[in-house]
Scaffold this motif. Sequence first.
Motif, PDB file in Angstrom:
ATOM      1  N   SER A   1       0.868  -1.146  -0.091  1.00  0.00           N
ATOM      2  CA  SER A   1       0.025  -0.002  -0.136  1.00  0.00           C
ATOM      3  C   SER A   1       0.895   1.232   0.121  1.00  0.00           C
ATOM      4  N   ALA A   2       0.241   2.359  -0.114  1.00  0.00           N
ATOM      5  CA  ALA A   2       0.832   3.575  -0.259  1.00  0.00           C
ATOM      6  C   ALA A   2       1.731   3.918   0.741  1.00  0.00           C
ATOM      7  N   GLY A   3       1.621   3.719   2.098  1.00  0.00           N
ATOM      8  CA  GLY A   3       2.447   4.092   3.253  1.00  0.00           C
ATOM      9  C   GLY A   3       2.203   5.377   3.699  1.00  0.00           C
ATOM     10  N   ALA A   4       0.982   5.791   3.740  1.00  0.00           N
ATOM     11  CA  ALA A   4       0.398   7.169   4.001  1.00  0.00           C
ATOM     12  C   ALA A   4      -0.249   7.121   5.312  1.00  0.00           C
ATOM     13  N   GLY A   5       0.541   6.946   6.349  1.00  0.00           N
ATOM     14  CA  GLY A   5      -0.254   6.515   7.837  1.00  0.00           C
ATOM     15  C   GLY A   5      -0.501   7.687   8.720  1.00  0.00           C
ATOM     16  N   ASN A   6      -0.402   8.779   8.334  1.00  0.00           N
ATOM     17  CA  ASN A   6      -0.599   9.958   9.157  1.00  0.00           C
ATOM     18  C   ASN A   6      -2.146  10.399   9.006  1.00  0.00           C
ATOM     19  N   THR A   7      -2.626  11.091   9.947  1.00  0.00           N
ATOM     20  CA  THR A   7      -4.087  11.224  10.043  1.00  0.00           C
ATOM     21  C   THR A   7      -3.877  12.938  10.034  1.00  0.00           C
ATOM     22  N   ALA A   8      -5.041  13.362   9.721  1.00  0.00           N
ATOM     23  CA  ALA A   8      -5.292  14.834   9.440  1.00  0.00           C
ATOM     24  C   ALA A   8      -6.547  15.425   9.601  1.00  0.00           C
ATOM     25  N   ASN A   9      -6.725  16.767   9.863  1.00  0.00           N
ATOM     26  CA  ASN A   9      -7.899  17.347   9.831  1.00  0.00           C
ATOM     27  C   ASN A   9      -7.997  18.206   8.479  1.00  0.00           C
ATOM     28  N   LEU A  10      -9.060  18.554   7.988  1.00  0.00           N
ATOM     29  CA  LEU A  10      -9.265  19.304   6.889  1.00  0.00           C
ATOM     30  C   LEU A  10      -9.764  20.650   7.409  1.00  0.00           C
TER      31      LEU A  10
END
Length: 636
Positions: A481-490
């Motif tokens: 998978s992409a390896g985008a394991g961060n979390t965010a607020n929009l």
Amino acid sequence: MHQWTISARRIALAGMLCVASSASAQYAGKSAYPLGQGSAGPTAVDDQSFRLVLGFLSRFQYVKQPADEAYAAKVLQVYLRQLDPQRLFFSREDVADLEAQSSQLLASNELAMPKNIAARHAELAMQRLERAIGLLEHGVDDAAAETLDVRESYDAPFLSSQELDERWRKIVKSDWLQLRSAGKQDDDIRRLLTQRYRQFGVHVSTTDSEDAVQRFISAYAMAGGLGSRYMSPRNLVTGLLPKLGLTVVADAGGPVVRHVMAVGSDTRHAIRQGDRIVALSVDQGDMIYLDGWQSHDLATLPEGTSVHVQLRRYGVGAGGPLREATLAPVKEVPQDVASFRMVRAGKPASSVAVIGLSTFYQDFRARQGGDANYQSAARDVEQLLIRARKEGAAGVIVDLRGNAGGSATEVADVAGLFLGDQPLWRNNTEKDGTQIVTTERKAVWTGPLAVIVNGASAEAPEFFAAAIQDHRQGLIVGKPSAGAGNTANLISLRRLGSAQGDLALTLGTVYRANGENITGHGVVPDIDLAMPIQHALRQGPPLVSFDSIEAMKVTQANDLSKALPALQRKEIERTASRTARTVPIDSDALLAAWPIDLNASTTYAEADDEAAQPDDSELLNHVAAIVIDAKRELHW
């Protein structure tokens, strides 16, 4: 985007307080870059948008990012790749001149230098394209035995001026030979390529002028490698492409198809996940070149309108084969909903249910408004699992190829439908520290399970796949998978005064149950599966990964350690015994086929020609066979 308890309003207010001083406190002086002095300067809206983004990143991002000289150098590299993603116009010498002045990039002179760099890019593009048109006068050398490497890479270096001259000579030759193989005569080829290059030149100069600052703000947010992203209001992510039955990821080189919605066989046949849309025309009008930033809102196209698109396969740059397709806008834009189908595999044949999710969707506004029937991925998947049981499914496949993320609540609840109230993963934020994620959902399906992921599966689907893998509740198949394991607020900047655009602000990172950080690593499948798209549909600097932490104690549903070698061996045997038609072409093999030959005998038939590619049913039947094998090996 993921929802956190941190107050967006508190972030916004603090951001507004800090932006007025945060940039100007770092530098003094004016941009020394002399080019593009005639271009219009940044607007007040541009300036406010940039200062808000700068403030949020320096105050609230998971890892704080000071606007110092070291960061300015990183921003410059990303910005140049935003402007010139295929390294066609800036030479190595141009870049060296700019690097010597990178300390001035975040100067208190507002946003003059980014605007001037864009003006220089437009100037270089027009010069280069006019030279390309000049090469058309004498045709091409048919006899020369040479190749052109058309593979795109974010890390590809900028070329010297002499190397750029040679690359453009080959690009012109490749474009010429492609048209000749399509039956065009030399005079027609000159006319068509002259028109194409001039239209592209107008596109570059126009978009550079209008979007320079927006691109720069995007580069500033991305440069830290933490996953924060700025979405310009001009990004091509709404309107046109959903109306054509497509969802895309915006990219500097042009919008890349993330998902082909179920709107009919014509679109599915013509366009695949990973295709980059280069240009389009409406009702046989002039081609409009796209770079992922122009917004062509065709949502109001009347019925009967035709949209002609030019596209290239993912990872293929200038000079590579162009495909063409004509699409008709759909009457109603499809909604993100879970899909369901049954496939059969094994001897004797058994039914396996396939549940597809392009995102972990939730109608947040309806939920906040008290609507008990708000749209929910978890609720829909639960009903589909109940249906699968009623229809006698021997196993379930959850297809997360191209899944773009979604709600943190929904992905946890969907995981709970397979794992119950067990610990799923851990979120780590500066505000709340490390917290274990669980759900109150009860397990609905604990039988044979496979989860398909690929390089376009990013964020939420990675959390889900990691939880299934760590609990040994099912097999993960496909590609990393992409390896985008961060979390965010929009954060909507346009609600904060005179700014525009949205900021996805990284507030934390995710650790899977085994203690590993997903960011930068992704989820590695238990069984590697040949698939057309392996690489992440995202161009940008590599994401920063964090050290592992102590693993959680979890209950593992199955002992896969003994069964996996046998399952992997069977997959190798199954793949070897099938014809080319029934085994998907792996993207590594596809891209290895280019460099392409540049000679008159080349037909430019694509390496992934329609006749050599299986349809989706064959791929899912392939995965269903793995599920049935696992059922037998594990006595599931």
